[in-house]
Motif scaffolding. Structure first.
Motif, PDB file in Angstrom:
ATOM      1  N   UNK A 222       0.850  -1.177   0.000  1.00 30.15           N
ATOM      2  CA  UNK A 222       0.000   0.000   0.000  1.00 30.15           C
ATOM      3  C   UNK A 222       0.892   1.235   0.000  1.00 30.15           C
ATOM      4  N   UNK A 223       0.740   2.076  -0.998  1.00 30.36           N
ATOM      5  CA  UNK A 223       1.530   3.300  -1.104  1.00 30.36           C
ATOM      6  C   UNK A 223       0.594   4.489  -1.266  1.00 30.36           C
TER       7      UNK A 223
ATOM      8  N   UNK B  34       3.435  13.258  -2.864  1.00 31.86           N
ATOM      9  CA  UNK B  34       3.293  14.670  -2.504  1.00 31.86           C
ATOM     10  C   UNK B  34       2.334  14.834  -1.325  1.00 31.86           C
ATOM     11  N   UNK B  35       1.226  14.116  -1.358  1.00 35.46           N
ATOM     12  CA  UNK B  35       0.279  14.160  -0.241  1.00 35.46           C
ATOM     13  C   UNK B  35       0.929  13.577   1.015  1.00 35.46           C
TER      14      UNK B  35
ATOM     15  N   UNK C 271      -2.392   1.880  -4.706  1.00 36.53           N
ATOM     16  CA  UNK C 271      -2.452   3.292  -4.354  1.00 36.53           C
ATOM     17  C   UNK C 271      -3.513   3.489  -3.271  1.00 36.53           C
ATOM     18  N   UNK C 272      -3.141   4.111  -2.166  1.00 36.57           N
ATOM     19  CA  UNK C 272      -4.082   4.368  -1.081  1.00 36.57           C
ATOM     20  C   UNK C 272      -5.311   5.114  -1.590  1.00 36.57           C
ATOM     21  N   UNK C 273      -5.104   6.039  -2.507  1.00 40.32           N
ATOM     22  CA  UNK C 273      -6.201   6.840  -3.044  1.00 40.32           C
ATOM     23  C   UNK C 273      -7.208   5.992  -3.821  1.00 40.32           C
ATOM     24  N   UNK C 274      -6.840   4.776  -4.199  1.00 41.26           N
ATOM     25  CA  UNK C 274      -7.722   3.877  -4.940  1.00 41.26           C
ATOM     26  C   UNK C 274      -7.919   2.559  -4.181  1.00 41.26           C
TER      27      UNK C 274
ATOM     28  N   UNK D  30      -8.946  -3.196  -3.326  1.00 40.73           N
ATOM     29  CA  UNK D  30      -9.123  -4.301  -2.374  1.00 40.73           C
ATOM     30  C   UNK D  30     -10.294  -5.178  -2.809  1.00 40.73           C
ATOM     31  N   UNK D  31     -11.311  -4.580  -3.423  1.00 38.62           N
ATOM     32  CA  UNK D  31     -12.432  -5.391  -3.925  1.00 38.62           C
ATOM     33  C   UNK D  31     -11.974  -6.303  -5.057  1.00 38.62           C
TER      34      UNK D  31
END
Length: 142
Positions: A52-53, A57-58, A125-128, A133-134
């Motif tokens: 998980x990354x 920048x965030x 990507x954490x944002x996705x 995960x689904x």
């Protein structure tokens, strides 16, 4: 660690009142076969390894905010709450700390570990995360 997917969700709440980090560090990783099993699975590529990354920048901004809001941590950057710390100073000092930053606080440690691409099957990507995960759960028949 996604404890729900491995059937330990209820145990996390029973053993540590839902504190996932405490459960991971003081219960799960203390199991007698944990280190041996992990090492074997990594070296022999027995399982897919997902990492998980977060958008770098965030993550940099989040790490900075985490640092300046924690008195014990900001002092590691040769500063204090009253003196302050600029974002540029933070990034320069972070770079100068090098690998030792991993022992200070994992929230501000680098995401990338040299050579990890040898064992990582896929980056998430954490944002996705929710969508990804689904997909993994469908693949694993959860």
């Amino acid at each position: 660690m996604v404890f729900f997917q491995i059937g330990l969700f209820e145990k996390v709440y029973q053993d540590t009142e839902g504190n996932v980090h405490r459960y991971r560090d003081f219960v799960f990783r203390k199991e007698p076969d944990y280190t041996q099993g992990l090492t074997s699975n990594l070296l022999e590529a027995k399982k897919d390894i997902h990492k998980l990354v977060r958008n770098p920048y965030k993550r940099a901004v989040s790490s900075f905010l985490h640092t300046i809001c924690n008195e014990w941590l900001i002092c590691k950057f040769d500063s204090d709450i009253n003196k302050g710390l600029s974002f540029k100073q933070f990034l320069c000092h972070l770079k100068s700390l090098g690998p030792t930053i991993n022992t200070i606080d994992r929230h501000i440690a680098p995401q990338y570990i040299e050579g990890e691409e040898q064992i990582i099957t896929e980056y998430i990507q954490l944002e996705n995360f929710n969508n990804h995960i689904m997909e993994i759960e469908k693949h694993m028949d959860y």
